[in-house]
Design a protein around this motif. Structure first.
Motif, PDB file in Angstrom:
ATOM      1  N   THR A  61       0.859  -1.179   0.000  1.00  0.00           N
ATOM      2  CA  THR A  61       0.000   0.000   0.000  1.00  0.00           C
ATOM      3  C   THR A  61       0.896   1.229   0.000  1.00  0.00           C
ATOM      4  N   VAL A  62       0.625   2.132  -0.902  1.00  0.00           N
ATOM      5  CA  VAL A  62       1.364   3.391  -0.978  1.00  0.00           C
ATOM      6  C   VAL A  62       0.362   4.516  -0.757  1.00  0.00           C
ATOM      7  N   THR A  63       0.703   5.437   0.118  1.00  0.00           N
ATOM      8  CA  THR A  63      -0.162   6.600   0.297  1.00  0.00           C
ATOM      9  C   THR A  63       0.401   7.745  -0.536  1.00  0.00           C
ATOM     10  N   HIS A  64      -0.498   8.539  -1.052  1.00  0.00           N
ATOM     11  CA  HIS A  64      -0.129   9.663  -1.913  1.00  0.00           C
ATOM     12  C   HIS A  64      -0.887  10.908  -1.484  1.00  0.00           C
ATOM     13  N   ARG A  65      -0.301  12.029  -1.771  1.00  0.00           N
ATOM     14  CA  ARG A  65      -0.978  13.318  -1.650  1.00  0.00           C
ATOM     15  C   ARG A  65      -1.179  13.783  -3.085  1.00  0.00           C
ATOM     16  N   ILE A  66      -2.424  13.931  -3.495  1.00  0.00           N
ATOM     17  CA  ILE A  66      -2.729  14.341  -4.874  1.00  0.00           C
ATOM     18  C   ILE A  66      -3.358  15.726  -4.846  1.00  0.00           C
ATOM     19  N   TRP A  67      -2.706  16.670  -5.549  1.00  0.00           N
ATOM     20  CA  TRP A  67      -3.177  18.052  -5.646  1.00  0.00           C
ATOM     21  C   TRP A  67      -3.961  18.218  -6.938  1.00  0.00           C
ATOM     22  N   ILE A  68      -5.148  18.815  -6.830  1.00  0.00           N
ATOM     23  CA  ILE A  68      -5.948  19.136  -8.013  1.00  0.00           C
ATOM     24  C   ILE A  68      -6.493  20.552  -7.860  1.00  0.00           C
ATOM     25  N   ARG A  69      -6.993  21.102  -8.957  1.00  0.00           N
ATOM     26  CA  ARG A  69      -7.696  22.380  -8.864  1.00  0.00           C
ATOM     27  C   ARG A  69      -8.988  22.166  -8.079  1.00  0.00           C
ATOM     28  N   GLU A  97      -7.556  27.400   2.299  1.00  0.00           N
ATOM     29  CA  GLU A  97      -8.909  27.972   2.397  1.00  0.00           C
ATOM     30  C   GLU A  97      -9.168  29.100   1.397  1.00  0.00           C
ATOM     31  N   THR A  98      -8.524  29.023   0.225  1.00  0.00           N
ATOM     32  CA  THR A  98      -8.733  30.058  -0.795  1.00  0.00           C
ATOM     33  C   THR A  98      -9.612  29.580  -1.950  1.00  0.00           C
ATOM     34  N   GLY A  99      -9.964  28.293  -1.963  1.00  0.00           N
ATOM     35  CA  GLY A  99     -10.798  27.776  -3.044  1.00  0.00           C
ATOM     36  C   GLY A  99     -10.057  27.609  -4.354  1.00  0.00           C
ATOM     37  N   ARG A 100      -8.717  27.477  -4.298  1.00  0.00           N
ATOM     38  CA  ARG A 100      -7.941  27.288  -5.524  1.00  0.00           C
ATOM     39  C   ARG A 100      -7.528  25.844  -5.752  1.00  0.00           C
ATOM     40  N   TYR A 101      -7.181  25.132  -4.679  1.00  0.00           N
ATOM     41  CA  TYR A 101      -6.687  23.763  -4.790  1.00  0.00           C
ATOM     42  C   TYR A 101      -7.381  22.871  -3.777  1.00  0.00           C
ATOM     43  N   LEU A 102      -7.327  21.569  -4.048  1.00  0.00           N
ATOM     44  CA  LEU A 102      -7.685  20.554  -3.076  1.00  0.00           C
ATOM     45  C   LEU A 102      -6.506  19.602  -2.966  1.00  0.00           C
TER      46      LEU A 102
END
Length: 111
Positions: A61-69, A97-102
């Protein structure tokens, strides 16, 4: 809170965002499937890895942090797909908390 600066060129992975789409099997049960919501660009960061034995088979199992718009339709139970790789979304947040990325905390399992 200070705004995060992210170079858009770092979003170089093309992913399919999928939503769970259960279908009746005609015998009172359900067949679990997924349908594509959209394709998007993302940044994938591996975070940690581990392995365990399940039914005499090694599973990693590999955990990842995935950034999206930022999107307002992301839900628990969704997943990302990159070819044969599947990243299950476990949690997500707006990092500044700017609503640009998740930022999505995801797990990928393999054999």
């Amino acid at each position: 809170m200070r705004a995060i600066t992210l170079d858009p060129g770092q979003m170089s992975a093309r992913l399919e965002l999928e939503r769970r789409d259960d279908v009746s099997d005609g015998q009172g049960g359900v067949v679990t499937g997924f349908s594509v919501v959209t394709s998007l660009w993302a940044r994938i960061e591996p975070v940690s890895s581990g392995h365990e034995e399940r039914a005499d088979e090694q599973v990693f199992t590999v955990t990842h942090r995935i950034w999206i718009r930022f999107r307002d339709d992301l839900e628990a139970g969704m997943r990302f797909r990159k070819g044969l790789r599947i990243f299950a979304v476990r949690a997500f947040r707006d990092p500044d908390e700017t609503g640009r990325y998740l930022v999505c905390d995801c797990t990928e399992e393999g054999r």
